[in-house]
Design an enzyme around this catalytic site. Sequence first.
Site, PDB file in Angstrom:
ATOM      1  N   HIS A  82      -0.044   2.540  35.591  1.00  0.00           N
ATOM      2  CA  HIS A  82      -0.849   3.137  34.501  1.00  0.00           C
ATOM      3  C   HIS A  82      -1.986   2.206  34.091  1.00  0.00           C
ATOM      4  O   HIS A  82      -2.422   2.203  32.945  1.00  0.00           O
ATOM      5  CB  HIS A  82       0.011   3.466  33.279  1.00  0.00           C
ATOM      6  CG  HIS A  82       1.256   4.220  33.616  1.00  0.00           C
ATOM      7  ND1 HIS A  82       1.294   5.585  33.687  1.00  0.00           N
ATOM      8  CD2 HIS A  82       2.498   3.791  33.935  1.00  0.00           C
ATOM      9  CE1 HIS A  82       2.525   5.971  34.032  1.00  0.00           C
ATOM     10  NE2 HIS A  82       3.259   4.896  34.197  1.00  0.00           N
ATOM     11  N   SER A 113     -30.102  -7.473  39.527  1.00  0.00           N
ATOM     12  CA  SER A 113     -30.722  -6.363  38.817  1.00  0.00           C
ATOM     13  C   SER A 113     -32.184  -6.713  38.576  1.00  0.00           C
ATOM     14  O   SER A 113     -32.504  -7.858  38.275  1.00  0.00           O
ATOM     15  CB  SER A 113     -29.990  -6.146  37.485  1.00  0.00           C
ATOM     16  OG  SER A 113     -30.871  -5.555  36.540  1.00  0.00           O
TER      17      SER A 113
END
Length: 545
Positions: free
Chosen positions: A237, A358
């Site tokens: 989970h 970037s």
Amino acid sequence: MWSGRFREPLDAVFEQWQRSFPFDVRLLPQEVAASKAHARMIAAAGILTDAELERMIEGLDQVGDITPEFAPLEPGMVNPRLLGAELGTTPRSIRRWLSRQPEFNESHVKHTRILLAKDDPLLLRMKNHFAIQANLNLDGDGACEEFPATTEADVAASMAHAEDIHHFVELQLSKVIGPLALKLHTGRSRNEQIATDMRLFVREAIDATAKGLRKWALALIELAEQAGDAVMPSYTHMQRAEPVLVAHWLLAYVSMIERDISRLTDARKRMNLCPLGSGAVAGATLALDRAIAARELGFDGPTANSLDATSDRDFLLEFTQALATLGGHISRFAEELTLYATAEFGFLDLPEAYSTGSSAMPQKKNPDFTELLRGKSARLVGATTTLAVLMKGLPLAYNKDLQEGQEPVFDAADTVRGILGILPGFTRSLKFNFERMRTAATTGYLNAMAAATYLSNKGVAFRKAHEIVGNAVRLGLQSGRELNELKIEELRGLSDVFADDFFDAITMEATLDCHDVMGGTARARVRAALAEARERLSSFAMAQV
Ligand code: ARG
């Protein structure tokens, strides 16, 4: 190829549009091999003399040698030959038109080819120019017949005419050996030819994929060996669950890869039968010994039913399904690495050779490779979806719809080939931050299962043990302490089964080693699993999957 029955010419735009040559041109090697096998089969049936067969085989070999003309160019380049076929004009008229353009210069010429980068404005202008001509039904410059009979010009001329690869090879063969070429089509149909070519293509693609997968598995095994006894949290989970060895985590992907390889080899066995001799639909009209062609092409034997053989594309479906499944595995790996490379996890440092910066944020190092891997898996699912929808409800036998099955298969095969060309090297270059991984694995009560196991080993029912350890965890949470930091008196307050040996039962080593089952993360088990995986993957190589 089939105009005998027709009186009206085809609509010019439709004629261009329905061609498969722009993409099935890559089947040239398969088409030549299948044609040679067919030639031997009809020769054995008395259609060709020994001398004719010899000439035909030589001629086909020559046609096969045209391959370099179609060899893929450097990425980003366009071959005017292929473009010519696509636009329905000759390379010559493209060359002539290009040479009249002011921007055209020597940098566009390489050897005998004209190369245009995909982003060259000339390319767009040229496409517009010729597409408009095609719409006006000018049909290129109509001059292909007047080409001097050099091989290059011949190729160019027939490319402008070729409807598909089968047609192209026949046209080429006529140029090389004259009217004898027309005998090649005795007793066969394009319906069985394309079925055969695609089987040959997929067989090669399966072998290449299995090889690439094995390389990736070996890279993961190498990484696992280097990781030694390093630990990390496992998650369920997406919540920290129990500690596992990093090697154990990496071996999970090796298991997936082994299933992928077995799926591919399994599909290969099923598809390795030869359709040649099936004719258009009902079987060849000559008494052919189909075993000859099958043997010649390395198939295990001829297919059993001509209706099925000419319309069956299960092997394309199975192949793309297998690729979609392995694409899913690669995507899961990519997703985990992307996550683990975040500052929040900090489990690994992305290799700079496979990352980009970037343009806006100077501090960034972006996981482009793993992101693209995730993205690429989508097109693999797309390919197999196309095939499944294409085949559903298609009546027997051959239908032209089947031509649409080729491009997704080529695209999927190319996509996987591209990925597997990079993934092993990338995997080998991964650097883990074992410190961070260990810290994450030693905090957050990941030894709670081991603690419950301690109690149950002492005779407490597991449900009860679970509850007691749950209370111990709550105690720890209230005071900001891990289980091993609790005092024995505090623990005995929860259950008098706790004794001093409890603390030895919940160390990292004990927590790992209590999973001492086959497939578990106990250190000895993982060491054995690793050695066995190496052994198996090496034998895959020997078996030449
Ligand atoms: N280009 C065709 C294909 O890919 C070849 C078979 C054509 N057969 C036919 N009867 N038109 O399916």
